[in-house]
Motif scaffolding. Structure first.
Motif, PDB file in Angstrom:
ATOM      1  N   ILE A 176       0.836  -1.205   0.000  1.00 13.83           N
ATOM      2  CA  ILE A 176       0.000   0.000   0.000  1.00 13.83           C
ATOM      3  C   ILE A 176       0.867   1.251   0.000  1.00 13.83           C
ATOM      4  N   TYR A 177       0.583   2.125  -0.960  1.00 13.56           N
ATOM      5  CA  TYR A 177       1.241   3.431  -1.094  1.00 13.56           C
ATOM      6  C   TYR A 177       0.344   4.459  -0.411  1.00 13.56           C
ATOM      7  N   VAL A 178       0.924   5.298   0.433  1.00 14.50           N
ATOM      8  CA  VAL A 178       0.164   6.370   1.076  1.00 14.50           C
ATOM      9  C   VAL A 178       0.916   7.680   0.894  1.00 14.50           C
ATOM     10  N   ASP A 179       0.237   8.673   0.350  1.00 19.26           N
ATOM     11  CA  ASP A 179       0.794  10.015   0.246  1.00 19.26           C
ATOM     12  C   ASP A 179       0.745  10.673   1.629  1.00 19.26           C
ATOM     13  N   PHE A 180       1.607  11.651   1.846  1.00 17.78           N
ATOM     14  CA  PHE A 180       1.692  12.298   3.164  1.00 17.78           C
ATOM     15  C   PHE A 180       0.711  13.469   3.272  1.00 17.78           C
ATOM     16  N   ASP A 181       1.001  14.550   2.533  1.00 19.12           N
ATOM     17  CA  ASP A 181       0.237  15.789   2.703  1.00 19.12           C
ATOM     18  C   ASP A 181      -1.197  15.653   2.212  1.00 19.12           C
ATOM     19  N   ASP A 182      -2.117  16.040   3.078  1.00 18.13           N
ATOM     20  CA  ASP A 182      -3.553  16.033   2.800  1.00 18.13           C
ATOM     21  C   ASP A 182      -4.127  14.636   2.649  1.00 18.13           C
ATOM     22  N   CYS A 183      -3.342  13.637   3.044  1.00 18.42           N
ATOM     23  CA  CYS A 183      -3.853  12.276   3.230  1.00 18.42           C
ATOM     24  C   CYS A 183      -3.625  11.869   4.687  1.00 18.42           C
ATOM     25  N   LEU A 184      -2.395  12.081   5.169  1.00 19.67           N
ATOM     26  CA  LEU A 184      -2.085  11.813   6.575  1.00 19.67           C
ATOM     27  C   LEU A 184      -2.288  13.025   7.459  1.00 19.67           C
ATOM     28  N   CYS A 185      -2.082  14.213   6.882  1.00 20.71           N
ATOM     29  CA  CYS A 185      -2.171  15.421   7.690  1.00 20.71           C
ATOM     30  C   CYS A 185      -2.805  16.562   6.895  1.00 20.71           C
ATOM     31  N   GLU A 186      -3.250  17.576   7.626  1.00 18.28           N
ATOM     32  CA  GLU A 186      -4.048  18.652   7.036  1.00 18.28           C
ATOM     33  C   GLU A 186      -3.160  19.820   6.575  1.00 18.28           C
ATOM     34  N   THR A 187      -2.365  19.561   5.581  1.00 16.22           N
ATOM     35  CA  THR A 187      -1.397  20.546   5.093  1.00 16.22           C
ATOM     36  C   THR A 187      -2.071  21.782   4.504  1.00 16.22           C
TER      37      THR A 187
END
Length: 198
Positions: free
Chosen positions: A3-14
């Motif tokens: 599984i690929y997960v993007d960081f900004d605006d997927c994990l956190c509210e950038t």
């Protein structure tokens, strides 16, 4: 599963952070809900010099560590890890902010997940030869079954994976985009993402 997960605006509210920051720095009032483009310079109508100032300020360690978690992200990813899935966080952030990004993950309970800075956008400040810097040629050797991504500009990086299921995290800047195919599904939250992966 891989599984690929993007960081900004997927994990956190950038983007929510930058919406507040641009108002503080320049008096530009663009609420999060009105951010029309992934390109924040375009969304905020900033000249190059002010955009550069905004990006520098928003990528200081203190700023990066203050980003709020997207609800459900950490719980879902840890459940995947507990079930034996392989999860990688692949971000377009420049590798110069790796340490603060890694610290954010560790402080939010995601210390088990590897983080890679992929040179998605041709930025010049990537650190060559690091263990976390990922050039496109190496990225294209990876295989993923699922991906969590919010940016329409990143969809082209999935073309080499014809069976990939892409969960597009619902954000204002992707509301009107056309998805490349039927394996792209809009997801309103992490609960929906978790249900799709099963």
């Amino acid at each position: 599963m891989n599984i690929y997960v993007d960081f900004d605006d997927c994990l956190c509210e950038t983007a929510r952070y930058f919406s507040r920051l641009v108002a503080q720095m320049f008096g530009v009032d663009v609420p999060y809900e009105k951010i029309k483009y992934f390109n924040l310079q375009k969304s905020f109508c900033l000249p190059d010099d002010k955009y550069d100032e905004l990006m520098i300020e928003g990528h200081t360690p203190g700023a990066l560590l203050s980003y709020e978690e997207t609800p459900g992200a950490v719980e879902t990813i840890n459940s995947w890890l507990d079930e034996g899935h392989d999860v990688k966080i692949i971000t377009g952030r420049p590798s110069g902010v790796y340490d603060a990004s890694r610290q954010w993950l560790d402080e939010h309970g995601l210390e088990r997940v590897p983080l890679y800075c992929l040179n998605k956008y041709g930025r010049e400040n990537f650190i060559k030869g690091s263990t976390f810097g990922l050039e496109l040629e190496d990225y294209y050797k990876m295989h993923f079954d699922y991906a969590v991504e919010d940016s329409p500009l990143a969809f082209k990086f999935f073309d080499h994976l014809p069976d990939l299921k892409v969960m597009v995290f619902d954000r204002p800047w992707n509301k009107d985009c056309e998805f490349p195919g039927p394996d792209y599904k809009r997801c309103i939250d992490w609960k929906m993402i978790r249900e799709i992966v099963g």
